[in-house]
Enzyme design. Structure first.
Site, mmCIF file in Angstrom:
data_model
loop_
_atom_site.group_PDB
_atom_site.id
_atom_site.type_symbol
_atom_site.label_atom_id
_atom_site.label_comp_id
_atom_site.label_asym_id
_atom_site.label_seq_id
_atom_site.Cartn_x
_atom_site.Cartn_y
_atom_site.Cartn_z
ATOM 1 N N ALA A 293 -80.432 31.667 70.106
ATOM 2 C CA ALA A 293 -80.153 32.313 68.824
ATOM 3 C C ALA A 293 -81.402 33.008 68.294
ATOM 4 C CB ALA A 293 -79.659 31.277 67.822
ATOM 5 N N TYR B 201 -74.378 25.193 60.065
ATOM 6 C CA TYR B 201 -73.410 25.086 58.951
ATOM 7 C C TYR B 201 -72.871 23.679 58.797
ATOM 8 C CZ TYR B 201 -70.187 25.671 62.837
ATOM 9 O OH TYR B 201 -69.538 25.519 64.029
ATOM 10 N N SER C 116 -62.685 29.219 66.526
ATOM 11 C CA SER C 116 -62.278 30.611 66.771
ATOM 12 C C SER C 116 -60.765 30.811 66.755
ATOM 13 C CB SER C 116 -62.876 31.119 68.084
ATOM 14 O OG SER C 116 -64.266 31.234 67.947
ATOM 15 N N ALA D 294 -87.041 28.771 69.097
ATOM 16 C CA ALA D 294 -87.117 29.819 70.127
ATOM 17 C C ALA D 294 -86.079 29.585 71.223
ATOM 18 C CB ALA D 294 -88.528 29.888 70.714
ATOM 19 N N LYS E 184 -72.744 32.487 78.316
ATOM 20 C CA LYS E 184 -73.102 33.747 77.646
ATOM 21 C C LYS E 184 -74.007 34.672 78.467
ATOM 22 C CE LYS E 184 -72.580 32.172 72.885
ATOM 23 N NZ LYS E 184 -73.169 32.136 71.540
ATOM 24 N N ASN F 240 -71.231 37.498 73.766
ATOM 25 C CA ASN F 240 -70.235 36.498 73.365
ATOM 26 C C ASN F 240 -68.864 37.132 73.172
ATOM 27 O OD1 ASN F 240 -70.672 37.853 70.898
ATOM 28 N ND2 ASN F 240 -69.847 36.078 69.827
HETATM 29 P P1 ATR Z 1 -79.813 27.836 70.722
HETATM 30 O O1 ATR Z 1 -79.677 28.388 72.109
HETATM 31 O O2 ATR Z 1 -78.534 27.427 70.071
HETATM 32 O O3 ATR Z 1 -80.634 28.707 69.852
HETATM 33 P P2 ATR Z 1 -81.555 25.855 71.905
HETATM 34 O O4 ATR Z 1 -81.830 26.785 73.012
HETATM 35 O O5 ATR Z 1 -81.031 24.501 72.206
HETATM 36 O O6 ATR Z 1 -80.575 26.460 70.833
HETATM 37 O O7 ATR Z 1 -82.901 25.742 71.062
HETATM 38 C C1 ATR Z 1 -83.142 24.709 70.195
HETATM 39 C C2 ATR Z 1 -84.421 24.999 69.409
HETATM 40 O O8 ATR Z 1 -84.668 23.877 68.553
HETATM 41 C C3 ATR Z 1 -85.651 25.161 70.284
HETATM 42 O O9 ATR Z 1 -86.502 26.105 69.662
HETATM 43 C C4 ATR Z 1 -86.279 23.773 70.235
HETATM 44 O O10 ATR Z 1 -87.677 23.739 70.430
HETATM 45 P P3 ATR Z 1 -88.284 23.654 71.936
HETATM 46 O O11 ATR Z 1 -88.156 25.022 72.506
HETATM 47 O O12 ATR Z 1 -89.690 23.230 71.746
HETATM 48 O O13 ATR Z 1 -87.452 22.630 72.668
HETATM 49 C C5 ATR Z 1 -85.993 23.391 68.800
HETATM 50 N N1 ATR Z 1 -86.052 21.939 68.634
HETATM 51 C C6 ATR Z 1 -85.130 21.037 69.021
HETATM 52 N N2 ATR Z 1 -85.531 19.787 68.681
HETATM 53 C C7 ATR Z 1 -86.735 19.910 68.072
HETATM 54 C C8 ATR Z 1 -87.652 18.996 67.461
HETATM 55 N N3 ATR Z 1 -87.403 17.686 67.415
HETATM 56 N N4 ATR Z 1 -88.773 19.501 66.923
HETATM 57 C C9 ATR Z 1 -89.041 20.824 66.943
HETATM 58 N N5 ATR Z 1 -88.206 21.743 67.490
HETATM 59 C C10 ATR Z 1 -87.076 21.288 68.034
#
Ligand code: ATR
Length: 292
Positions: free
Chosen positions: A136, A230, A23, A133, A72, A93
């Site tokens: 983001a 990215y 940023s 989920a 956030k 944000n």
């Molecule tokens: P952000 O807040 O940046 O969107 P996050 O809250 O860390 O990120 O979410 C990560 C996402 O990646 C979640 O949907 C997570 O699935 P779970 O809710 O089941 O944890 C998904 N994710 C991370 N590792 C995974 C894996 N090995 N297989 C499938 N989904 C995964």
């Protein structure tokens, strides 16, 4: 280089950690290029001091702040006003100075909206799939419903998290727009032609050879793919989309535009496409990205 003077306004980023942030490069480049007397710095803020940081920043006449992980949601308690979409999402944000205190916005989502516009992708009336989920995904599901997507299939490994987002979005917009599914239940999605947005952390550097769904049959449903990752610049998800002859985009423009949207809010101005392109090239150099 920006010339710091007695009149220079300060903007900054609060989060923890903040040392890796791009940023400062985005905003200080914009300030110099657009001849805005502003400097942007980072502030590492501990979890139990978010309120003090926001209140103190206001008292110090700081023009605006970006807020990143893990603050956030927490920062919402320190605001005098919140943009309706950011409020529904439950995360901001960007803080913009008003007469009475800071007002919160979610320019992450404005950034994605602008990336989609840039790539000619419209969400109105569109069939959408969101993978993941987390925070983001939640913001993107709200954006899709707001923009009038016909249907959004939201797939996640932990299905209750997909269910929670679907319930919140459907309740907020009073329509059954978001359909939660387990990540391996994609065969329940009817037909093809879906704008597919990848928000899970699977495929993020250094695990570049992974995608949250690797089955080729799933990718036959995809009309266009957007990964919010990215790094790497081309994810496995993007490769799988392209293998079906469809276009795929990474999250770099989303990152660019979340910054530009914040800069525009702070300075009440519009950043042109040409100016945005200069920042984009600088970001790619900084991140060591060589796009074909
Ligand atoms: P952000 O807040 O940046 O969107 P996050 O809250 O860390 O990120 O979410 C990560 C996402 O990646 C979640 O949907 C997570 O699935 P779970 O809710 O089941 O944890 C998904 N994710 C991370 N590792 C995974 C894996 N090995 N297989 C499938 N989904 C995964």
């Amino acid at each position: 280089m920006i010339e710091i003077k007695g009149t220079t306004r300060v903007c900054g980023l609060i989060g923890n950690p903040v040392g890796h942030s791009i940023s400062p490069l985005i905003h200080n480049t914009l300030a110099e290029m657009c001849h805005v007397d502003m400097a942007y710095v980072t502030f590492q803020v501990e979890k139990n001091q978010v309120k003090e940081a926001a209140t103190g920043a206001y008292a110090l006449n700081i023009l605006g702040l970006n807020v990143t992980v893990p603050h956030k949601q927490k920062v919402l308690d320190s605001l005098v006003d919140v943009d309706p979409l950011a409020k529904a999402i439950g995360a901001v944000n960007t803080l913009v100075r008003t007469e009475d205190g800071f007002k919160g916005y979610n320019t992450d989502i404005l950034g994605l909206q602008r990336e989609l516009e840039d790539e000619g992708i419209s969400l109105a009336g569109q069939k959408v799939i969101i993978l993941g989920a987390g925070g983001a995904s939640r913001a993107i599901a709200f954006l899709c419903a707001k923009e009038g997507a016909a249907v959004v299939y939201l797939l996640n490994r932990t299905v209750v998290k997909a269910q929670q987002i679907a319930d919140d979005v459907n309740l907020h917009f009073n329509k059954e727009c978001v359909v939660p599914l387990a990540i391996d239940a994609y065969d329940k999605i009817p037909g093809d032609g879906y704008v597919t947005i990848q928000t899970s952390s699977v495929g993020l550097y250094p695990n570049c050879d992974q995608a949250v769904i690797e089955d080729e049959t799933f990718y036959k449903k995809v009309e266009v793919g957007v990964d919010i990752i990215y790094n790497p610049v081309k994810t496995k998800f993007m490769e799988l989309v392209e293998h079906q002859g469809k276009s795929a985009y990474n999250g770099l423009k989303m990152l660019l535009y979340q910054g530009i949207s914040a800069f525009e809010l702070w300075n009440d101005m519009h950043v042109s496409t040409q100016e945005a392109a200069v920042v984009y090239e600088k970001m790619k150099r900084e991140l060591g990205i060589n796009e074909a």
